[in-house]
Design a protein around this motif. Structure first.
Motif, PDB file in Angstrom:
ATOM      1  N   ASP A 113      38.087   9.144   4.620  1.00  0.00           N
ATOM      2  CA  ASP A 113      37.674   8.208   3.574  1.00  0.00           C
ATOM      3  C   ASP A 113      36.167   8.115   3.401  1.00  0.00           C
ATOM      4  O   ASP A 113      35.688   7.428   2.504  1.00  0.00           O
ATOM      5  N   ASP A 114      35.414   8.776   4.273  1.00  0.00           N
ATOM      6  CA  ASP A 114      33.960   8.679   4.215  1.00  0.00           C
ATOM      7  C   ASP A 114      33.327   9.694   3.263  1.00  0.00           C
ATOM      8  O   ASP A 114      32.113   9.642   3.020  1.00  0.00           O
ATOM      9  N   ALA A 115      34.132  10.621   2.725  1.00  0.00           N
ATOM     10  CA  ALA A 115      33.563  11.759   1.994  1.00  0.00           C
ATOM     11  C   ALA A 115      32.690  11.337   0.822  1.00  0.00           C
ATOM     12  O   ALA A 115      31.560  11.832   0.667  1.00  0.00           O
ATOM     13  N   VAL A 116      33.166  10.437  -0.013  1.00  0.00           N
ATOM     14  CA  VAL A 116      32.410  10.081  -1.216  1.00  0.00           C
ATOM     15  C   VAL A 116      31.126   9.342  -0.853  1.00  0.00           C
ATOM     16  O   VAL A 116      30.049   9.628  -1.398  1.00  0.00           O
ATOM     17  N   ALA A 117      31.209   8.388   0.075  1.00  0.00           N
ATOM     18  CA  ALA A 117      30.012   7.650   0.490  1.00  0.00           C
ATOM     19  C   ALA A 117      28.997   8.572   1.146  1.00  0.00           C
ATOM     20  O   ALA A 117      27.785   8.433   0.940  1.00  0.00           O
ATOM     21  N   LEU A 118      29.477   9.532   1.939  1.00  0.00           N
ATOM     22  CA  LEU A 118      28.563  10.501   2.554  1.00  0.00           C
ATOM     23  C   LEU A 118      27.901  11.372   1.492  1.00  0.00           C
ATOM     24  O   LEU A 118      26.710  11.689   1.583  1.00  0.00           O
ATOM     25  N   GLY A 119      28.676  11.776   0.491  1.00  0.00           N
ATOM     26  CA  GLY A 119      28.098  12.573  -0.584  1.00  0.00           C
ATOM     27  C   GLY A 119      27.046  11.793  -1.359  1.00  0.00           C
ATOM     28  O   GLY A 119      26.014  12.342  -1.750  1.00  0.00           O
ATOM     29  N   ALA A 120      27.301  10.507  -1.578  1.00  0.00           N
ATOM     30  CA  ALA A 120      26.312   9.668  -2.255  1.00  0.00           C
ATOM     31  C   ALA A 120      25.054   9.543  -1.405  1.00  0.00           C
ATOM     32  O   ALA A 120      23.925   9.577  -1.926  1.00  0.00           O
ATOM     33  N   LEU A 121      25.240   9.431  -0.095  1.00  0.00           N
ATOM     34  CA  LEU A 121      24.098   9.370   0.816  1.00  0.00           C
ATOM     35  C   LEU A 121      23.279  10.648   0.736  1.00  0.00           C
ATOM     36  O   LEU A 121      22.041  10.616   0.679  1.00  0.00           O
ATOM     37  N   ARG A 122      23.964  11.802   0.703  1.00  0.00           N
ATOM     38  CA  ARG A 122      23.276  13.085   0.606  1.00  0.00           C
ATOM     39  C   ARG A 122      22.504  13.191  -0.708  1.00  0.00           C
ATOM     40  O   ARG A 122      21.379  13.711  -0.739  1.00  0.00           O
ATOM     41  N   LEU A 123      23.086  12.715  -1.792  1.00  0.00           N
ATOM     42  CA  LEU A 123      22.417  12.771  -3.090  1.00  0.00           C
ATOM     43  C   LEU A 123      21.153  11.911  -3.082  1.00  0.00           C
ATOM     44  O   LEU A 123      20.111  12.312  -3.611  1.00  0.00           O
ATOM     45  N   ALA A 124      21.233  10.738  -2.451  1.00  0.00           N
ATOM     46  CA  ALA A 124      20.056   9.873  -2.352  1.00  0.00           C
ATOM     47  C   ALA A 124      18.981  10.512  -1.478  1.00  0.00           C
ATOM     48  O   ALA A 124      17.785  10.453  -1.798  1.00  0.00           O
ATOM     49  N   LEU A 125      19.388  11.136  -0.380  1.00  0.00           N
ATOM     50  CA  LEU A 125      18.422  11.834   0.474  1.00  0.00           C
ATOM     51  C   LEU A 125      17.775  12.993  -0.272  1.00  0.00           C
ATOM     52  O   LEU A 125      16.577  13.247  -0.110  1.00  0.00           O
ATOM     53  N   ASP A 126      18.549  13.683  -1.099  1.00  0.00           N
ATOM     54  CA  ASP A 126      17.996  14.786  -1.885  1.00  0.00           C
ATOM     55  C   ASP A 126      16.932  14.271  -2.854  1.00  0.00           C
ATOM     56  O   ASP A 126      15.923  14.952  -3.119  1.00  0.00           O
ATOM     57  N   THR A 127      17.153  13.076  -3.401  1.00  0.00           N
ATOM     58  CA  THR A 127      16.158  12.484  -4.303  1.00  0.00           C
ATOM     59  C   THR A 127      14.844  12.259  -3.567  1.00  0.00           C
ATOM     60  O   THR A 127      13.755  12.576  -4.075  1.00  0.00           O
ATOM     61  N   VAL A 128      14.917  11.715  -2.351  1.00  0.00           N
ATOM     62  CA  VAL A 128      13.714  11.502  -1.550  1.00  0.00           C
ATOM     63  C   VAL A 128      13.075  12.836  -1.190  1.00  0.00           C
ATOM     64  O   VAL A 128      11.853  13.003  -1.252  1.00  0.00           O
ATOM     65  N   ASP A 129      13.905  13.815  -0.810  1.00  0.00           N
ATOM     66  CA  ASP A 129      13.381  15.136  -0.443  1.00  0.00           C
ATOM     67  C   ASP A 129      12.610  15.768  -1.593  1.00  0.00           C
ATOM     68  O   ASP A 129      11.553  16.386  -1.394  1.00  0.00           O
ATOM     69  N   GLN A 130      13.146  15.637  -2.803  1.00  0.00           N
ATOM     70  CA  GLN A 130      12.482  16.228  -3.964  1.00  0.00           C
ATOM     71  C   GLN A 130      11.116  15.602  -4.190  1.00  0.00           C
ATOM     72  O   GLN A 130      10.151  16.280  -4.546  1.00  0.00           O
ATOM     73  N   ARG A 131      11.010  14.300  -3.968  1.00  0.00           N
ATOM     74  CA  ARG A 131       9.708  13.640  -4.119  1.00  0.00           C
ATOM     75  C   ARG A 131       8.759  14.057  -3.000  1.00  0.00           C
ATOM     76  O   ARG A 131       7.574  14.310  -3.239  1.00  0.00           O
ATOM     77  N   MET A 132       9.291  14.138  -1.788  1.00  0.00           N
ATOM     78  CA  MET A 132       8.448  14.484  -0.645  1.00  0.00           C
ATOM     79  C   MET A 132       7.907  15.904  -0.741  1.00  0.00           C
ATOM     80  O   MET A 132       6.775  16.181  -0.349  1.00  0.00           O
ATOM     81  N   THR A 133       8.726  16.820  -1.219  1.00  0.00           N
ATOM     82  CA  THR A 133       8.343  18.232  -1.225  1.00  0.00           C
ATOM     83  C   THR A 133       7.672  18.666  -2.518  1.00  0.00           C
ATOM     84  O   THR A 133       7.388  19.851  -2.702  1.00  0.00           O
ATOM     85  N   SER A 134       7.417  17.711  -3.410  1.00  0.00           N
ATOM     86  CA  SER A 134       6.737  18.058  -4.653  1.00  0.00           C
ATOM     87  C   SER A 134       5.335  18.570  -4.354  1.00  0.00           C
ATOM     88  O   SER A 134       4.611  18.023  -3.522  1.00  0.00           O
ATOM     89  N   LEU A 135       4.932  19.622  -5.049  1.00  0.00           N
ATOM     90  CA  LEU A 135       3.589  20.168  -4.905  1.00  0.00           C
ATOM     91  C   LEU A 135       2.664  19.672  -6.007  1.00  0.00           C
ATOM     92  O   LEU A 135       1.587  20.228  -6.225  1.00  0.00           O
ATOM     93  N   ASP A 136       3.103  18.625  -6.689  1.00  0.00           N
ATOM     94  CA  ASP A 136       2.274  18.036  -7.736  1.00  0.00           C
ATOM     95  C   ASP A 136       1.102  17.309  -7.077  1.00  0.00           C
ATOM     96  O   ASP A 136       1.280  16.316  -6.368  1.00  0.00           O
ATOM     97  N   SER A 137      -0.092  17.800  -7.311  1.00  0.00           N
ATOM     98  CA  SER A 137      -1.276  17.215  -6.672  1.00  0.00           C
ATOM     99  C   SER A 137      -1.555  15.805  -7.170  1.00  0.00           C
ATOM    100  O   SER A 137      -2.336  15.068  -6.561  1.00  0.00           O
ATOM    101  N   ASN A 138      -0.915  15.405  -8.288  1.00  0.00           N
ATOM    102  CA  ASN A 138      -1.112  14.058  -8.803  1.00  0.00           C
ATOM    103  C   ASN A 138      -0.217  13.034  -8.113  1.00  0.00           C
ATOM    104  O   ASN A 138      -0.329  11.837  -8.375  1.00  0.00           O
ATOM    105  N   THR A 139       0.718  13.525  -7.286  1.00  0.00           N
ATOM    106  CA  THR A 139       1.621  12.643  -6.547  1.00  0.00           C
ATOM    107  C   THR A 139       1.266  12.706  -5.078  1.00  0.00           C
ATOM    108  O   THR A 139       1.659  13.648  -4.370  1.00  0.00           O
ATOM    109  N   PRO A 140       0.502  11.736  -4.571  1.00  0.00           N
ATOM    110  CA  PRO A 140       0.094  11.789  -3.170  1.00  0.00           C
ATOM    111  C   PRO A 140       1.277  11.594  -2.239  1.00  0.00           C
ATOM    112  O   PRO A 140       2.286  10.978  -2.605  1.00  0.00           O
ATOM    113  N   LEU A 141       1.160  12.140  -1.036  1.00  0.00           N
ATOM    114  CA  LEU A 141       2.230  12.025  -0.050  1.00  0.00           C
ATOM    115  C   LEU A 141       2.076  10.692   0.681  1.00  0.00           C
ATOM    116  O   LEU A 141       1.719  10.622   1.851  1.00  0.00           O
ATOM    117  N   THR A 142       2.327   9.622  -0.057  1.00  0.00           N
ATOM    118  CA  THR A 142       2.281   8.277   0.507  1.00  0.00           C
ATOM    119  C   THR A 142       3.628   7.621   0.284  1.00  0.00           C
ATOM    120  O   THR A 142       4.406   8.027  -0.592  1.00  0.00           O
TER     121      THR A 142
END
Length: 396
Positions: free
Chosen positions: A360-389
């Motif tokens: 029963d955890d599959a959907v909630a885990l998938g939602a968690l992964r999607l949210a983590l991917d959102t953070v990862d995309q922001r963290m790994t951005s090479l846009d110099s206008n977005t500081p790593l803060t």
């Protein structure tokens, strides 16, 4: 990794970002490591590693820890090697599963460790406001379990039954009353400081399977329960389609997916059930294990119903793997071998068929992964206008 001097200030900023991301990648999800080991792993010089680690420490991404010298807590003679760990507790993400019978919420840190959870039973007949109120209560319960305030959440994702458009609006839902035309994320605007991404539950279950279950580059995940749905992973990526309707093979009424579960459950009416406990489908599956002829015929028919839709998708994307999950995953011992036989009879290439172990955890885990991917995309951005803060990565 090259450390040649760049020719402009912009290149210097980009190089610094690349070095920061290299060190974060080495430490994220790992125990504390000494600078020398971080330097060796990233290919950066010891001096560059030291400078970048100190910057990341100042920004709250890393924390310097005591050296573990095996002395039982006694400090070794001389200066111990400097060690750093990733501050996974710096931020948190939320994964929500809004189902017909329950709402479930997970809270995790940035290393994907679940630190809080809460589950609430709901009714299939609940209208949209009632169900959304239950979602808010479950979310607050999970945050309380984690000992966190809503402001600690950097990203969130929600899984729901139905077709979900790119903007998070549910364009069709057969199981959740009043959800058609609704964007359920907006109900949490007053609770969470971040945007909540909404996705189809089968898609999120497929994402979770790819993350923590049976991994494959190309996979069809079958969400089998009160309804049949699928999530698709193609080339290692979740495939939702242009309007979020990829995998909705059940829209073809001729396939019989729309009432397959009802026909399976109807067989229970003819079964001897002294206690009357358990839902109808569970009784049918158990009776099939007990060699009841009517139940065995019903399970055979249900497996054939599943195969009819899955075959069309197998012939289209030629996956490595088909995973059976959802509420009927507990009957994988009955359904998986039958589904494999059905696919082998019609498919040019028969994929491996497995039962999901995520329950029963599959959907909630998938939602968690999607949210983590959102953070990862922001963290790994090479846009110099977005500081790593932290403020920039939160995206508030």
């Amino acid at each position: 990794m090259t450390e040649s001097f760049p020719s402009s200030a912009r290149d210097q900023t980009l190089l610094r970002r690349v070095n920061e991301l290299s060190i974060l990648a080495v430490l994220r999800g790992q125990a504390a490591r000494p600078l020398r080991e971080i330097s060796d792993t990233t290919g950066l010089s010891w001096r560059t590693t030291q400078v970048v680690a100190e910057i990341l420490d100042e920004h709250g991404w890393l924390v310097e820890t005591e050296a573990d010298d095996g002395s039982g807590g006694r400090r070794a003679v001389g200066r111990p090697a400097r060690r750093y760990r990733f501050r996974a507790e710096a931020g948190h993400v939320v994964g929500l599963d809004v189902g017909t019978h329950q709402v479930q919420v997970f809270v995790a840190d940035l290393a994907a460790t679940i630190v809080g959870r809460h589950r609430l039973e709901v009714s299939p007949t609940d209208d949209a406001p009632t169900r959304l109120a239950a979602v808010e209560r479950t979310l607050l319960g999970a945050l309380a379990d984690a000992g966190l305030e809503p402001q600690a959440v950097w990203a969130a994702a929600m899984g729901a039954s139905g077709v979900v458009g790119p903007d998070g609006t549910v364009t069709a839902s057969a199981l959740l009353p009043g959800w058609r035309g609704l964007n359920p994320a907006k109900a949490l605007d007053s609770v969470l400081p971040c945007t909540v991404e909404v996705a189809n539950d089968a898609n999120l279950a497929a994402l979770a399977e790819r993350w923590r279950g049976h991994r494959a580059e190309t996979m069809i995940y079958v969400l089998a329960g009160a309804r049949l749905g699928t999530g698709l992973v193609i080339g290692g990526q979740l495939h939702r389609g242009a309007a979020g309707a990829a995998g909705e093979i059940g829209a073809l009424r001729e396939i019989g997916w729309h009432d397959a579960a009802e026909r399976l459950a109807a067989t229970a009416l003819g079964l001897d059930s002294p206690t009357g406990r358990g839902n109808a489908a569970t009784r049918v599956f158990q009776a099939a294990r007990d060699e009841d002829p009517a139940a065995l015929a019903a399970v055979d028919r249900f497996a054939a119903d599943i195969a009819r839709g899955v075959t069309a998708m197998v012939l289209t994307i030629d996956p490595e793997l088909v995973v059976l999950g959802g509420g009927f995953a507990h009957a994988a011992d009955l359904l998986v071998p039958r589904l494999a036989v059905e696919l082998a009879a019609t498919c040019l290439h028969t994929p491996r068929v497995e039962g999901s172990v995520l329950g029963d955890d599959a959907v909630a885990l998938g939602a968690l992964r999607l949210a983590l991917d959102t953070v990862d995309q922001r963290m790994t951005s090479l846009d110099s206008n977005t500081p790593l803060t932290h403020g920039a990565i939160r995206g508030w």
